[in-house]
Design an enzyme around this catalytic site. Structure first.
Site, mmCIF file in Angstrom:
data_model
loop_
_atom_site.group_PDB
_atom_site.id
_atom_site.type_symbol
_atom_site.label_atom_id
_atom_site.label_comp_id
_atom_site.label_asym_id
_atom_site.label_seq_id
_atom_site.Cartn_x
_atom_site.Cartn_y
_atom_site.Cartn_z
ATOM 1 N N ILE A 104 25.268 -51.891 -5.864
ATOM 2 C CA ILE A 104 24.031 -51.112 -5.717
ATOM 3 C C ILE A 104 24.016 -50.033 -6.802
ATOM 4 O O ILE A 104 24.810 -49.092 -6.750
ATOM 5 C CB ILE A 104 23.942 -50.449 -4.327
ATOM 6 C CG1 ILE A 104 24.062 -51.504 -3.209
ATOM 7 C CG2 ILE A 104 22.633 -49.670 -4.195
ATOM 8 C CD1 ILE A 104 24.238 -50.920 -1.819
ATOM 9 N N HIS A 119 30.404 -52.237 -3.007
ATOM 10 C CA HIS A 119 30.461 -51.631 -1.661
ATOM 11 C C HIS A 119 31.142 -52.575 -0.672
ATOM 12 O O HIS A 119 30.455 -53.337 0.010
ATOM 13 C CB HIS A 119 29.030 -51.359 -1.165
ATOM 14 C CG HIS A 119 28.395 -50.148 -1.749
ATOM 15 N ND1 HIS A 119 28.292 -48.960 -1.068
ATOM 16 C CD2 HIS A 119 27.833 -49.936 -2.959
ATOM 17 C CE1 HIS A 119 27.681 -48.063 -1.827
ATOM 18 N NE2 HIS A 119 27.389 -48.632 -2.974
ATOM 19 N N GLY A 141 27.450 -43.542 -3.055
ATOM 20 C CA GLY A 141 26.389 -42.589 -2.789
ATOM 21 C C GLY A 141 25.858 -42.139 -4.137
ATOM 22 O O GLY A 141 25.449 -42.968 -4.948
ATOM 23 N N GLU A 142 25.932 -40.866 -4.396
ATOM 24 C CA GLU A 142 25.470 -40.347 -5.693
ATOM 25 C C GLU A 142 26.577 -39.437 -6.240
ATOM 26 O O GLU A 142 26.893 -38.420 -5.643
ATOM 27 C CB GLU A 142 24.142 -39.601 -5.488
ATOM 28 C CG GLU A 142 23.221 -39.682 -6.686
ATOM 29 C CD GLU A 142 23.738 -38.863 -7.860
ATOM 30 O OE1 GLU A 142 23.702 -39.365 -9.005
ATOM 31 O OE2 GLU A 142 24.215 -37.739 -7.627
ATOM 32 N N GLU A 146 32.288 -51.996 2.153
ATOM 33 C CA GLU A 146 32.054 -51.626 3.559
ATOM 34 C C GLU A 146 30.751 -52.241 4.086
ATOM 35 O O GLU A 146 30.451 -52.120 5.262
ATOM 36 C CB GLU A 146 32.026 -50.087 3.692
ATOM 37 C CG GLU A 146 30.767 -49.378 3.225
ATOM 38 C CD GLU A 146 30.602 -49.325 1.710
ATOM 39 O OE1 GLU A 146 31.406 -49.934 0.976
ATOM 40 O OE2 GLU A 146 29.634 -48.685 1.254
ATOM 41 N N CYS A 179 32.173 -47.328 -5.727
ATOM 42 C CA CYS A 179 30.891 -47.096 -6.411
ATOM 43 C C CYS A 179 30.803 -45.654 -6.934
ATOM 44 O O CYS A 179 31.518 -45.316 -7.867
ATOM 45 C CB CYS A 179 29.731 -47.489 -5.512
ATOM 46 S SG CYS A 179 28.255 -47.864 -6.464
HETATM 47 N N1 GLN Z 1 24.449 -44.871 -9.289
HETATM 48 C C1 GLN Z 1 25.230 -44.009 -8.467
HETATM 49 C C2 GLN Z 1 25.912 -42.915 -9.271
HETATM 50 O O1 GLN Z 1 25.874 -42.950 -10.463
HETATM 51 C C3 GLN Z 1 26.291 -44.805 -7.704
HETATM 52 C C4 GLN Z 1 25.607 -45.805 -6.801
HETATM 53 C C5 GLN Z 1 26.375 -46.145 -5.565
HETATM 54 O O2 GLN Z 1 27.332 -45.461 -5.188
HETATM 55 N N2 GLN Z 1 25.927 -47.163 -4.881
HETATM 56 O O3 GLN Z 1 26.435 -41.997 -8.706
#
Ligand code: GLN
Length: 186
Positions: free
Chosen positions: A128, A164, A39-40, A166, A71
């Protein structure tokens, strides 16, 4: 908190694993293992603090609860985040996460990744805006690399993947993590 938790939950259910989404301290106290999704990472970190889950999560992981960060989750697992000294992190794994590390023009891509500890078939890995990890300490095992960059690591009960798992049909890494969880309960 945020990100691809529903997709992880779906995979776990397909494997017959009892799952729940964790947003409260009570829920966090109940689970045998935890996946922190992609996610972020700054957002997830802020929410972990806002929901007062951060200290309990760190304490439970130190007591042996398996935690898998994928991620953005991997970024939060790291002790160090390159270029973001102020960003919240759990610091559970002795490594440096490098965010958005594969270049802007290739925001997302898929590769066949050989993984140590799985059978001979490579793992289909979807990246991603993915991080990689570097400067891993002696306790950290690197289990996969892509273009010479570490993208899958384990330190004791903690697991981190830059990609990822999943989002593809391959269930082997979820099975691998569930194996860590089962052994931690014995
Ligand atoms: N770029 C995102 C981050 O720095 C991570 C991207 C992702 O989880 N697919 O949090």
């Amino acid at each position: 908190m945020q990100g691809a938790f529903a997709e992880h939950e779906k995979v776990l259910r397909q494997l017959g694993v009892e799952t729940m989404q964790v947003r409260t301290r009570e829920q966090l106290a109940e689970v045998d293992g935890l996946i922190i999704p992609g996610g972020e990472s700054t957002t997830i970190g802020k929410l972990l603090m806002a929901f007062e889950l951060d200290e309990l999560l760190i304490a439970r992981a130190r007591q042996g609860m398996p935690v898998w960060g994928t991620c953005a989750g991997m970024i939060l697992m790291a002790k160090r985040i390159e270029g973001y000294p102020e960003q919240f992190r759990l610091g559970l794994m002795d490594m440096t996460a490098v965010r958005n590390a594969f270049g802007r023009q290739v925001d997302s891509f898929e590769v066949e990744l050989p993984v140590i500890g799985l059978d001979d078939q490579p793992f289909t890995a979807v990246f991603i805006r993915a991080p990689y990890l570097k400067d891993a300490g002696a306790g950290v095992q690197i289990l996969a690399e892509y273009e010479g960059k570490a993208v899958l690591a384990r330190q004791g009960n903690c697991l981190a993947t830059a990609f990822h798992p999943e989002l593809t049909a391959d269930r082997r890494l979820h099975e691998y993590f569930c194996g860590i969880v089962n052994r931690s309960k014995e």
